[in-house]
Design a protein around this motif. Sequence first.
Motif, PDB file in Angstrom:
ATOM      1  N   PHE A   1       0.825  -1.212   0.000  1.00 51.62           N
ATOM      2  CA  PHE A   1       0.000   0.000   0.000  1.00 51.62           C
ATOM      3  C   PHE A   1       0.855   1.256   0.000  1.00 51.62           C
ATOM      4  CE2 PHE A   1      -3.055  -2.675   2.650  1.00 51.62           C
ATOM      5  CZ  PHE A   1      -3.599  -3.218   1.516  1.00 51.62           C
TER       6      PHE A   1
ATOM      7  N   HIS B   1       2.146   3.989  -1.394  1.00 43.99           N
ATOM      8  CA  HIS B   1       2.078   4.815  -2.593  1.00 43.99           C
ATOM      9  C   HIS B   1       2.887   6.084  -2.402  1.00 43.99           C
ATOM     10  CE1 HIS B   1      -1.255   2.307  -3.696  1.00 43.99           C
ATOM     11  NE2 HIS B   1      -1.898   2.642  -2.598  1.00 43.99           N
TER      12      HIS B   1
ATOM     13  N   ARG C   1      -8.751   7.195  -8.635  1.00 47.17           N
ATOM     14  CA  ARG C   1      -9.214   6.579  -7.390  1.00 47.17           C
ATOM     15  C   ARG C   1     -10.531   7.224  -6.989  1.00 47.17           C
ATOM     16  NH1 ARG C   1      -5.724   8.903  -2.247  1.00 47.17           N
ATOM     17  NH2 ARG C   1      -5.982  11.083  -2.773  1.00 47.17           N
TER      18      ARG C   1
ATOM     19  N   SER D   1     -11.762   8.203  -4.258  1.00 49.32           N
ATOM     20  CA  SER D   1     -11.810   9.315  -3.314  1.00 49.32           C
ATOM     21  C   SER D   1     -11.538  10.654  -3.971  1.00 49.32           C
ATOM     22  CB  SER D   1     -10.795   9.096  -2.206  1.00 49.32           C
ATOM     23  OG  SER D   1     -11.064   7.894  -1.557  1.00 49.32           O
TER      24      SER D   1
ATOM     25  N   VAL E   1     -13.210  14.056   5.340  1.00 47.78           N
ATOM     26  CA  VAL E   1     -13.800  12.907   6.038  1.00 47.78           C
ATOM     27  C   VAL E   1     -15.196  13.266   6.533  1.00 47.78           C
ATOM     28  CG1 VAL E   1     -13.508  11.316   7.936  1.00 47.78           C
ATOM     29  CG2 VAL E   1     -11.533  12.073   6.688  1.00 47.78           C
TER      30      VAL E   1
ATOM     31  N   ILE F   1     -17.638  13.205   3.749  1.00 45.67           N
ATOM     32  CA  ILE F   1     -18.084  11.861   3.378  1.00 45.67           C
ATOM     33  C   ILE F   1     -19.064  11.329   4.413  1.00 45.67           C
ATOM     34  CG2 ILE F   1     -17.335   9.480   3.049  1.00 45.67           C
ATOM     35  CD1 ILE F   1     -14.743  10.509   1.946  1.00 45.67           C
TER      36      ILE F   1
ATOM     37  N   GLN G   1       0.559  -1.912   7.713  1.00 40.33           N
ATOM     38  CA  GLN G   1      -0.490  -2.921   7.578  1.00 40.33           C
ATOM     39  C   GLN G   1      -0.115  -4.227   8.247  1.00 40.33           C
ATOM     40  OE1 GLN G   1       1.133  -1.498   5.107  1.00 40.33           O
ATOM     41  NE2 GLN G   1       1.595  -2.868   3.425  1.00 40.33           N
TER      42      GLN G   1
ATOM     43  N   PHE H   1      -5.532  -1.776   9.743  1.00 35.41           N
ATOM     44  CA  PHE H   1      -5.335  -2.314   8.396  1.00 35.41           C
ATOM     45  C   PHE H   1      -6.114  -1.498   7.361  1.00 35.41           C
ATOM     46  CE2 PHE H   1      -6.292  -5.251   4.958  1.00 35.41           C
ATOM     47  CZ  PHE H   1      -5.025  -5.698   4.653  1.00 35.41           C
TER      48      PHE H   1
ATOM     49  N   SER I   1      -4.541   1.824   6.751  1.00 31.50           N
ATOM     50  CA  SER I   1      -3.271   1.763   6.021  1.00 31.50           C
ATOM     51  C   SER I   1      -3.491   1.632   4.518  1.00 31.50           C
ATOM     52  CB  SER I   1      -2.435   0.600   6.541  1.00 31.50           C
ATOM     53  OG  SER I   1      -2.987  -0.614   6.107  1.00 31.50           O
ATOM     54  N   ILE I   2      -4.690   1.170   4.099  1.00 35.39           N
ATOM     55  CA  ILE I   2      -4.955   1.060   2.664  1.00 35.39           C
ATOM     56  C   ILE I   2      -4.860   2.429   1.997  1.00 35.39           C
ATOM     57  CG2 ILE I   2      -6.725   0.471   0.965  1.00 35.39           C
ATOM     58  CD1 ILE I   2      -7.700  -1.646   2.862  1.00 35.39           C
TER      59      ILE I   2
ATOM     60  N   PHE J   1      -2.922   4.868   2.632  1.00 34.41           N
ATOM     61  CA  PHE J   1      -1.681   5.586   2.912  1.00 34.41           C
ATOM     62  C   PHE J   1      -1.064   6.180   1.642  1.00 34.41           C
ATOM     63  CE2 PHE J   1       2.899   5.752   3.361  1.00 34.41           C
ATOM     64  CZ  PHE J   1       3.008   6.497   4.505  1.00 34.41           C
ATOM     65  N   VAL J   2      -0.516   7.390   1.782  1.00 28.52           N
ATOM     66  CA  VAL J   2       0.240   8.035   0.709  1.00 28.52           C
ATOM     67  C   VAL J   2       1.529   8.553   1.335  1.00 28.52           C
ATOM     68  CG1 VAL J   2       0.315   9.962  -0.892  1.00 28.52           C
ATOM     69  CG2 VAL J   2      -1.801   8.730  -0.555  1.00 28.52           C
TER      70      VAL J   2
ATOM     71  N   VAL K   1      -4.130  11.929   1.786  1.00 26.35           N
ATOM     72  CA  VAL K   1      -4.339  10.490   1.939  1.00 26.35           C
ATOM     73  C   VAL K   1      -5.810  10.201   1.658  1.00 26.35           C
ATOM     74  CG1 VAL K   1      -2.502  10.200   3.609  1.00 26.35           C
ATOM     75  CG2 VAL K   1      -4.781  10.705   4.393  1.00 26.35           C
ATOM     76  N   ASP K   2      -6.083   8.913   1.421  1.00 22.66           N
ATOM     77  CA  ASP K   2      -7.431   8.533   1.000  1.00 22.66           C
ATOM     78  C   ASP K   2      -8.421   8.743   2.147  1.00 22.66           C
ATOM     79  OD1 ASP K   2      -9.574   7.421  -0.228  1.00 22.66           O
ATOM     80  OD2 ASP K   2      -8.412   5.827  -1.157  1.00 22.66           O
ATOM     81  N   PRO K   3      -9.412   9.629   2.008  1.00 25.28           N
ATOM     82  CA  PRO K   3     -10.323   9.869   3.124  1.00 25.28           C
ATOM     83  C   PRO K   3     -11.390   8.796   3.312  1.00 25.28           C
ATOM     84  CG  PRO K   3     -10.896  11.278   1.316  1.00 25.28           C
ATOM     85  CD  PRO K   3      -9.673  10.530   0.893  1.00 25.28           C
ATOM     86  N   LEU K   4     -11.628   7.976   2.292  1.00 23.43           N
ATOM     87  CA  LEU K   4     -12.745   7.028   2.370  1.00 23.43           C
ATOM     88  C   LEU K   4     -12.541   5.964   3.442  1.00 23.43           C
ATOM     89  CD1 LEU K   4     -15.434   6.660   1.080  1.00 23.43           C
ATOM     90  CD2 LEU K   4     -14.418   5.205  -0.618  1.00 23.43           C
TER      91      LEU K   4
ATOM     92  N   GLN L   1     -10.877   6.230   6.140  1.00 20.61           N
ATOM     93  CA  GLN L   1     -11.006   6.881   7.447  1.00 20.61           C
ATOM     94  C   GLN L   1     -12.464   7.046   7.832  1.00 20.61           C
ATOM     95  OE1 GLN L   1      -8.694  10.392   7.791  1.00 20.61           O
ATOM     96  NE2 GLN L   1      -6.900   9.489   6.827  1.00 20.61           N
TER      97      GLN L   1
END
Lengths: 245, 112
Positions: free
Chosen positions: A27, A29, A38, A40, A71, A74, B3, B40, B43-44, B46-47, B67-70, B72
């Motif tokens: 993961f 990136h 993506r 998001s 967040v 969402i 992770q 876990f 951590s998906i 993560f940037v 980072v991916d907000p979804l 969270q």
Amino acid sequence: MKKLVSLFLILVLAFFLTTALDQGLDFWHSPSQLDAFRMSNAFVQNDVLGEGGALVFGESKNLESGSANIVTSIVVDYRSFDTLGEITVLFLSALGVGLLMGSGVRTTLRSGFILKTAAKMVAPLMLLTGIYIFTHGHLTPGGGFPGGSMMATAFLLHYFGSDTVKSNLKPLKWIESTAGALYILLGLAGLFVAGSFLQNFLPTGTLGHLVSAGIIPLVYVLVGLKVGSEVSGIVADFSKTEVVS
Amino acid sequence: MIQFAGIALILIGIYGLMTTKHMIKLIIALNVMELGANIFIISIGFVAHGLAPIYTADLPNQAFSFVDPLPQAMVLTAIVIGFGVSALGLVVAQNIYKKHGTYDLSEIGGEE
């Protein structure tokens, strides 16, 4: 023997997870490797319906959800129905705790002088911090759930620090039921005004202002009050003990 | 790498669920497992050198390094559900203790 078997099973599972899924577990990136498509990105750009452009803090106006905290946007806007279900689960949990602890007398702990004095000073500040956290949920980290939990912590501290039995919990129940009902009424208002349940029907204002983001601050204040009173109710229920006859 | 910490916590939780019969410890093991699952999922998204997904005045347009907000948002839901489950589980454990006088599941006998 049982522990050895369990340990062996766990090791097998760990071996499977770290080898078979090795490629899938990468993961790490860097920003340039990010998938430009993506899911998001639509949320980050406030652009789920596909009409907006780049966002600028303090300048962009009339966005889809208008919340600076993605967040929050969402949780309370795009997936608000999910949050309604979450509130319902918490309510059912509090109801179950109340029913199962039903027969009992509330007891108080004997508290010392330091705890009593400090609780009087600290508990109002904690309550105020909780309110600050959930009113600024669309601008800063936090929101209804952490703010509500902080209010419940203040209640717990007050409970530990007070000698007398506070049996009057009616206001808590009242706040809880009113906040829950108002959340659903806001959702129904969205249904009648904008055509979809829990839709953000108020003007969303400028990105980053306190009064912005339409119904998001309203919903988070309601969620904060509901979670705070509910968790306080759970704490109060846990303090009941059975009278030994 | 975070992770793997999540996976390790999940495995510790499963080990706890398999080996103990004390109800309070079972609930604690369930909480550890849930924490691992949450780490876990977080951590998906993560940037590397990523920022918290909040627009601020200091960094006006940093949307591409968020980072991916979804995940969270998903974990925020999961934490609250986990709290409800723990509270209900503790009350059930206490009620069993009141009736049988023990927290150990293997010591609870049937009706004599």
